[in-house]
Design a protein around this motif. Structure first.
Motif, PDB file in Angstrom:
ATOM      1  N   GLU A  41      -5.011  -6.827 -19.064  1.00 62.01           N
ATOM      2  CA  GLU A  41      -4.014  -7.576 -19.810  1.00 62.01           C
ATOM      3  C   GLU A  41      -3.657  -8.869 -19.085  1.00 62.01           C
ATOM      4  O   GLU A  41      -3.725  -8.972 -17.864  1.00 62.01           O
TER       5      GLU A  41
ATOM      6  N   TYR B 222       3.779 -16.747 -19.471  1.00 61.89           N
ATOM      7  CA  TYR B 222       3.831 -15.397 -18.926  1.00 61.89           C
ATOM      8  C   TYR B 222       3.840 -14.367 -20.057  1.00 61.89           C
ATOM      9  O   TYR B 222       4.367 -14.631 -21.138  1.00 61.89           O
ATOM     10  N   THR B 223       3.332 -13.214 -19.750  1.00 61.17           N
ATOM     11  CA  THR B 223       3.531 -12.125 -20.686  1.00 61.17           C
ATOM     12  C   THR B 223       4.994 -11.698 -20.622  1.00 61.17           C
ATOM     13  O   THR B 223       5.664 -11.849 -19.583  1.00 61.17           O
ATOM     14  N   ASP B 224       5.498 -11.164 -21.718  1.00 60.68           N
ATOM     15  CA  ASP B 224       6.940 -10.892 -21.805  1.00 60.68           C
ATOM     16  C   ASP B 224       7.435  -9.948 -20.714  1.00 60.68           C
ATOM     17  O   ASP B 224       8.552 -10.096 -20.215  1.00 60.68           O
ATOM     18  N   SER B 225       6.615  -8.998 -20.336  1.00 60.54           N
ATOM     19  CA  SER B 225       7.082  -7.965 -19.404  1.00 60.54           C
ATOM     20  C   SER B 225       7.317  -8.488 -17.988  1.00 60.54           C
ATOM     21  O   SER B 225       7.962  -7.804 -17.188  1.00 60.54           O
TER      22      SER B 225
ATOM     23  N   SER C 139      -3.809 -17.576 -22.300  1.00 58.32           N
ATOM     24  CA  SER C 139      -3.592 -16.146 -22.114  1.00 58.32           C
ATOM     25  C   SER C 139      -4.819 -15.318 -22.527  1.00 58.32           C
ATOM     26  O   SER C 139      -4.807 -14.104 -22.383  1.00 58.32           O
TER      27      SER C 139
END
Length: 123
Positions: free
Chosen positions: A45, A59-62, A105
């Motif tokens: 991911e 950035y990825t949300d997490s 991404s």
């Protein structure tokens, strides 16, 4: 192109680590860079990306608010500062280089991948 990732290790939840990825073999300063991760039994991911100049980051949300991607074009190195680590951040982290220079991404954007560095976060 060779990408050498380092900085992984074992850390307790709430702790911090800084990953580094040193690039050689092409013009690093013209390249977009990304960090991806793969946890055991899961697909790879996207984590974070930065464009050639450092002006654009995503950035990825997490990980938003906890991780920061940055780069030093004079040192041909990209970094991932990881704070407030959680057990779910446990994974092998890979850096990747995109010849086109923009932040992305999508894994398919990247032309070169490093060997990965293991991050283990204990609860």
């Amino acid at each position: 192109v060779q990408l050498q990732a380092s900085g992984g290790g074992l850390v307790q939840a709430g702790g911090s680590l800084r990953l580094s990825c040193a690039a050689s073999g092409r013009t690093f300063s013209n390249s977009g860079m990304g960090w991806f991760r793969q946890a055991p039994g899961k697909d790879r991911e996207f984590v974070a990306t930065i464009n050639w100049s450092g002006a654009a980051t995503y950035y990825t949300d997490s990980v938003k608010g906890r991780f920061t991607i940055s780069r030093d074009n004079a040192k041909n190195t990209v970094y991932l500062q990881m704070n407030s680590l959680k057990p779910e951040d446990t994974a092998i982290y890979y850096c990747a280089l995109a010849s086109r220079g923009y932040a992305s991404s999508m894994g398919s954007t990247y032309d070169y991948w490093g060997q990965g560095t293991l991050v283990t976060v204990s609860s």
